[in-house]
Design a protein around this motif. Structure first.
Motif, PDB file in Angstrom:
ATOM      1  N   VAL A  82      -5.719  33.173  54.380  1.00 54.93           N
ATOM      2  CA  VAL A  82      -5.953  34.001  53.303  1.00 54.93           C
ATOM      3  C   VAL A  82      -5.255  35.216  53.258  1.00 54.93           C
ATOM      4  N   GLY A  83      -5.325  35.941  54.158  1.00 53.94           N
ATOM      5  CA  GLY A  83      -4.568  37.157  54.326  1.00 53.94           C
ATOM      6  C   GLY A  83      -3.148  37.206  54.526  1.00 53.94           C
ATOM      7  N   THR A  84      -2.771  36.089  55.054  1.00 52.34           N
ATOM      8  CA  THR A  84      -1.203  35.883  55.256  1.00 52.34           C
ATOM      9  C   THR A  84      -0.569  35.702  53.473  1.00 52.34           C
ATOM     10  N   ARG A  85      -1.290  34.990  52.771  1.00 53.06           N
ATOM     11  CA  ARG A  85      -0.937  34.809  51.544  1.00 53.06           C
ATOM     12  C   ARG A  85      -0.989  36.046  50.689  1.00 53.06           C
ATOM     13  N   LEU A  86      -2.366  36.818  50.826  1.00 53.31           N
ATOM     14  CA  LEU A  86      -2.350  38.098  50.148  1.00 53.31           C
ATOM     15  C   LEU A  86      -1.233  39.130  50.443  1.00 53.31           C
ATOM     16  N   ARG A  87      -0.656  38.975  51.925  1.00 48.94           N
ATOM     17  CA  ARG A  87       0.392  39.950  52.224  1.00 48.94           C
ATOM     18  C   ARG A  87       1.820  39.270  51.621  1.00 48.94           C
ATOM     19  N   ASP A  88       2.022  38.235  52.125  1.00 55.18           N
ATOM     20  CA  ASP A  88       3.197  37.416  51.894  1.00 55.18           C
ATOM     21  C   ASP A  88       3.523  36.974  50.214  1.00 55.18           C
ATOM     22  N   VAL A  89       2.586  36.630  49.643  1.00 53.36           N
ATOM     23  CA  VAL A  89       2.774  35.976  48.413  1.00 53.36           C
ATOM     24  C   VAL A  89       2.441  36.995  47.411  1.00 53.36           C
ATOM     25  N   HIS A  90       1.438  37.822  47.579  1.00 55.31           N
ATOM     26  CA  HIS A  90       0.927  38.571  46.471  1.00 55.31           C
ATOM     27  C   HIS A  90       1.191  40.122  46.924  1.00 55.31           C
ATOM     28  N   GLY A  91       1.752  40.286  47.835  1.00 58.27           N
ATOM     29  CA  GLY A  91       2.302  41.823  48.198  1.00 58.27           C
ATOM     30  C   GLY A  91       1.175  42.824  48.342  1.00 58.27           C
ATOM     31  N   ALA A  92       0.019  42.223  48.921  1.00 53.25           N
ATOM     32  CA  ALA A  92      -0.772  43.282  49.582  1.00 53.25           C
ATOM     33  C   ALA A  92      -0.384  44.012  50.754  1.00 53.25           C
ATOM     34  N   ARG A  93      -0.406  45.310  50.701  1.00 52.47           N
ATOM     35  CA  ARG A  93      -0.109  46.121  51.870  1.00 52.47           C
ATOM     36  C   ARG A  93      -1.266  46.612  52.759  1.00 52.47           C
ATOM     37  N   ALA A  94      -2.483  46.231  52.144  1.00 54.00           N
ATOM     38  CA  ALA A  94      -3.790  46.541  52.953  1.00 54.00           C
ATOM     39  C   ALA A  94      -4.923  45.497  52.338  1.00 54.00           C
ATOM     40  N   LEU A  95      -5.801  45.135  53.349  1.00 51.14           N
ATOM     41  CA  LEU A  95      -6.820  44.144  52.907  1.00 51.14           C
ATOM     42  C   LEU A  95      -8.243  44.785  53.140  1.00 51.14           C
ATOM     43  N   VAL A  96      -9.000  44.279  52.263  1.00 47.10           N
ATOM     44  CA  VAL A  96     -10.395  44.481  52.274  1.00 47.10           C
ATOM     45  C   VAL A  96     -11.214  43.355  52.486  1.00 47.10           C
ATOM     46  N   MET A  97     -11.975  43.313  53.409  1.00 48.40           N
ATOM     47  CA  MET A  97     -12.713  42.011  53.857  1.00 48.40           C
ATOM     48  C   MET A  97     -14.101  42.145  52.852  1.00 48.40           C
ATOM     49  N   GLY A  98     -14.077  41.062  51.986  1.00 53.58           N
ATOM     50  CA  GLY A  98     -15.170  41.080  50.952  1.00 53.58           C
ATOM     51  C   GLY A  98     -16.602  40.719  51.140  1.00 53.58           C
ATOM     52  N   CYS A  99     -17.064  40.691  52.402  1.00 49.23           N
ATOM     53  CA  CYS A  99     -18.436  40.640  52.786  1.00 49.23           C
ATOM     54  C   CYS A  99     -18.503  41.399  54.188  1.00 49.23           C
ATOM     55  N   ALA A 100     -19.945  41.732  54.211  1.00 46.42           N
ATOM     56  CA  ALA A 100     -20.204  42.699  55.548  1.00 46.42           C
ATOM     57  C   ALA A 100     -20.400  41.845  56.630  1.00 46.42           C
TER      58      ALA A 100
END
Length: 230
Positions: A164-182
């Motif tokens: 999922v992180g790879t898709r967020l970075r490469d497909v959606h252009g995210a430059r930072a990621l937030v993990m959505g659960c503690a």
């Protein structure tokens, strides 16, 4: 000594333990004590709006019970349940991990992506992000399709987070990621090393803000607690 109370709104001791371990880098000589607490009355995972609404009442009671001995609070659920109500009943700073995590990610990259646990969590996330006015820089919010209690399966969880992180970075252009659960806390460093992109553990982000608020002597903006009743 000053004290921060980090509250896990769900009843999973495994989540609390993993989160607490991830907070160790913030435990420094001369700094505030950081204490983690599990909500014994919460569900095993906060996975619906009904869960969010139910634990908000429980969190209010927990904060009131500990207000006399604590200098700052962290609500460690990505839905930030009861955050605004909590800020009304104490003069102490109260931080929600979603708000804090997103703000931290925005300081590390132009666009941020959220790694959610379940697809059904995403509409709830998006409602909250819009309410905070932070949607303009959201790249996407994508799910790994594992519930809170399943996050302890390290092999499966990390594999899906990388995907999922790879898709967020490469497909959606995210430059930072937030993990959505503690409950994802144990994976932050490995995920950042694997993806070569900034990854924010929102519980770490919120607790770091709480440390700073205590060191700077800041209240939550109310000036004094609102006294309930009447």
């Amino acid at each position: 000594m000053a004290r921060i109370l980090v509250i896990n709104p769900n009843s999973s001791e495994n989540v609390t333990a993993a989160m607490d371990l991830a907070l160790d880098p913030l435990r420094v000589a001369g700094g505030p004590e950081i204490e983690s607490l599990t909500n014994p009355d919460g569900p095993p995972g906060i996975e619906s709006q009904a869960h969010v609404d139910d634990v908000a009442v429980q969190l209010r009671a927990i904060i009131q019970a500990h207000d006399h001995r604590v200098d700052a609070f962290v609500i460690a659920c990505f839905s930030d349940p009861g955050l605004f109500a909590a800020r009304e009943i104490t003069a102490k700073p109260v931080f929600g991990i979603a708000e804090s995590g997103i703000l931290s990610a925005m300081s590390l990259g132009e666009r941020y992506g959220v790694i959610a646990i379940l697809s059904k969590s995403i509409p709830r996330h998006l409602r909250y992000i819009r309410s905070l006015g932070l949607e303009a820089r959201l790249a996407a919010d994508l799910a790994i399709e594992l519930g809170v209690t399943e996050l302890a399966d390290e092999g499966r969880t990390f594999s899906r987070m990388v995907e999922v992180g790879t898709r967020l970075r490469d497909v959606h252009g995210a430059r930072a990621l937030v993990m959505g659960c503690a409950g994802m806390a144990r994976y932050r460093r490995r995920l950042e090393d694997t993806l070569s992109i900034a990854v924010v553990d929102p519980a770490q982000a919120a607790t770091a803000m709480a440390v700073a608020a205590i060191q700077l002597g800041q209240s939550n903006g109310n000036g004094q607690a609102v006294v309930s009743g009447g």
